[in-house]
Every structure is written in structure tokens, then in C-alpha cells.
Enzyme design. Sequence first.
Site, mmCIF file in Angstrom:
data_model
loop_
_atom_site.group_PDB
_atom_site.id
_atom_site.type_symbol
_atom_site.label_atom_id
_atom_site.label_comp_id
_atom_site.label_asym_id
_atom_site.label_seq_id
_atom_site.Cartn_x
_atom_site.Cartn_y
_atom_site.Cartn_z
ATOM 1 N N ASP A 145 0.817 -1.226 0.000
ATOM 2 C CA ASP A 145 0.000 0.000 0.000
ATOM 3 C C ASP A 145 0.847 1.271 0.000
ATOM 4 O O ASP A 145 0.340 2.353 -0.272
ATOM 5 C CB ASP A 145 -0.921 0.015 1.226
ATOM 6 N N ARG A 291 -0.522 -8.911 -4.492
ATOM 7 C CA ARG A 291 0.422 -9.225 -3.421
ATOM 8 C C ARG A 291 1.396 -10.336 -3.817
ATOM 9 O O ARG A 291 2.378 -10.575 -3.114
ATOM 10 C CB ARG A 291 -0.356 -9.663 -2.168
HETATM 11 O O1 F6P Z 1 -1.042 -5.185 2.800
HETATM 12 C C1 F6P Z 1 -2.150 -4.325 2.925
HETATM 13 C C2 F6P Z 1 -3.285 -4.919 2.192
HETATM 14 O O2 F6P Z 1 -2.832 -5.192 0.921
HETATM 15 C C3 F6P Z 1 -4.527 -4.046 2.149
HETATM 16 O O3 F6P Z 1 -4.575 -3.187 1.071
HETATM 17 C C4 F6P Z 1 -5.613 -5.070 2.147
HETATM 18 O O4 F6P Z 1 -6.814 -4.560 2.675
HETATM 19 C C5 F6P Z 1 -5.052 -6.126 3.024
HETATM 20 O O5 F6P Z 1 -3.677 -6.131 2.788
HETATM 21 C C6 F6P Z 1 -5.642 -7.489 2.791
HETATM 22 O O6 F6P Z 1 -4.912 -8.419 3.533
HETATM 23 P P1 F6P Z 1 -5.383 -9.885 3.927
HETATM 24 O O7 F6P Z 1 -6.317 -10.368 2.896
HETATM 25 O O8 F6P Z 1 -4.104 -10.651 3.962
HETATM 26 O O9 F6P Z 1 -6.025 -9.774 5.272
#
Ligand code: F6P
Length: 364
Positions: A145, A291
Site C-alpha cells: 500500500d 500481493r
Molecule cells: O497489505 C495491505 C493490504 O494489501 C490491504 O490493502 C488489504 O486490505 C489487506 O492487505 C488485505 O490483507 P489480507 O487479505 O491478507 O487480510
Amino acid sequence: MAGESIKRIGVLTGGGDCPGLNAVIRAVVKTAIGQYGWQVIGIEDGFEGLVAPDKARPLSLQDVRGILPRGGTILGTTNRCNPFACPVVEGGQKKLVDKSGDVVARIRELGIDALVVIGGDGSLKIALELYHLGVPVVGVPKTIDNDLSATDVTFGFDTALTTATDALDKLHTTAESHHRVMVIEVMGRNAGWIALMAGLAGGADVILIPEIPFQIDPICAKVRQRDEQGNKFSIVVVAEGAKPAGGEVVARGVDELGFPRLGGIAYRVGDQVALCSEHEVRVTVLGHLQRGGSPTPFDRILGTRFGTEAVRLAAAGGFGQMVALHGLHVEAVPLEEAVGVQKLVPPDGELVRTAKAMGVIFGD
Ligand code: F6P
């Protein structure tokens, strides 16, 4: 403890993963072993690995061979256990228990003289609390982010941006062929950096970010204006944390830490645009694709620089600090200053102004 008395360091990755974590781990291991002759202990699954008995293992040069281009983290990661409020189930009831004492004891038991914590805001806050308990900690900031204020950039962001831009490019061609409005949702919980930058790089017509609450009318007007100009398709990029003026974010349930699990705002926007225009609308939620995958060269290099500098910082006794990129240089900043303040998109900043000059609207 200063460098000459360090014999063994620990390294862990906490919070959500992001591309470039393995580059940091590799750099930590290679620098610690190759330049200082230290041993390295890899802690698995974030801080949970310091609560469980069997989640620490030595990391050798062999263990980090070939991991530079790999996404994810070879150590695993989880948000499940904050050592200061770790969920346990007792008598069928879930409750939060302070396990920080166990964690400090485990670090001693493992003979760890310095702990490198690679994490986002949440993990770095925990690192700071452990530092206050006497644990020699150095931090390495990560998040796709890009919302940590103490560093100009976090590794992982460039890869996520590349993935989002590639998706926009692909959606562009099919949008144009079918004369459709394409709405693409990208990550960005509180900060709209991915949406803004991918929107700029991918030539979006509408960018909706958490920092600028939006109305639907200007979006509809933009689509109509493009029609009148002969552009019979439009591209809307929306950050998962964007919200309508006076409204709320769209979420489904909560995550392990009790934060809303964001996602779905693109469908709301898409439904409303379908009502106010002649176009078919299609929605794409990019989600965790952002990610994953191989880190870009930028993220590999930044991760490597951060990992190496984190070890140097430990060697210099710079505990309670975090490595950060300032301009062209990697520097150390106190964790106190680094955590808690988010770096948000300035609504009147140069990037938003530039996008507006390109005809992009933000729904304000
Ligand atoms: O790393 C931050 C992020 O990418 C946010 O933008 C998103 O809301 C969150 O991670 C989602 O993470 P997870 O699905 O692993 O809980």
C-alpha cells in the site's frame, strides 16, 4: 549490544506478505554471515514463531539460494498473534493473552542478540513495544500500500503497481472493443497510492481513492462526456478503501485483528454507472494478485538494500530504529517516528493535480 558482541540474529516477516520479502531475507542472511560471521535464525510465521516452541530454524547461505526472484516469504507470515494480545481459546472461549514475556524469554533461549522485524505498521508497532521491553530490534518496512510515512517507498509497492497497470492495459483493449465501462478495484485500505499511480500509468478516466470521498454524478458525467467525444468506453480505477461522500467503505466481515475485510466497492460503483449510462459495465477485482508474483527489479534492489542496511544498523547498535528510503539514500529512523502516521495521498498534491490535468476525475 553493539556489533562486536553479536553472534546470532533472528529475522521474521510479519503481517501481509508482499513481493520483495525474500530479497530482504536473502540480504540479511548473506550480509550477516558473509560480512559479519554471525549465525541467522529464521522465525516462522511472524511473531507467532516466537510464541510456538518449534518455529525457529537456522538459515544458511544455501537456504536463501535462488529466492531473490520469488514472491511471498520463505519464512511464512501471519497476523494471528500480536504477542501483547495473542488470541487463545480456553474453555471454548476466545480471549486475548499478553504473551510478550514468553516472547522475550524465547528470544533469549534462542540466543538471539538482535532481531530483524520485516513488517508493516502493525508489526513495526509490536517491534517497538518489544524494544521497550529490552529486545534489540531493528525494523524493515514493507507494504504494497506504500502508506508508511517514514520512508519514501516500501518494497512491494512497485510490483503491485506493475500488476495493476498491466491489468489496466489489458482491460483497456477489451473495453474499447466492446464499448464498455470497466471498473477495476485495486488494494489500498486507507491510502490510494496504487489506484492513483496505476490510474496515471494506465490512462484511467476515473480514479477513486480513500482520501477523496466520491459522488456518482461526476463519474456519470465523465462517461457521457467521453461518449460525446467519440470515446465509447471508459476505465474506472477504484481503491478498495474508497467511499462515497457521507457513506462507508464496503467490507465483508473482519480479519484476524478485527479490521474490516475490504472489498466490493467496485461492484457498487459499477451498478450505479450501469444505471446512469448506456454502457454495459464489467467489474474486475484484482485482489491478492497484487500481493503475489515475482518482485520487480526495483523491489528486489530496494529489498536487498534494506536487508543489508538492517544488518549494518544492528552491527552499529542502532536498535529501536528502522531502515527507510529517503530520496536516493537508505537511512535509519527511530521506530517511534516511523509507526502510527500513515502516508496518505494529498488530495491537492502534485500527483492528483497532474491526473486532473490529464482529464481524470476523482468524483469530488
Ligand atoms: O497489505 C495491505 C493490504 O494489501 C490491504 O490493502 C488489504 O486490505 C489487506 O492487505 C488485505 O490483507 P489480507 O487479505 O491478507 O487480510
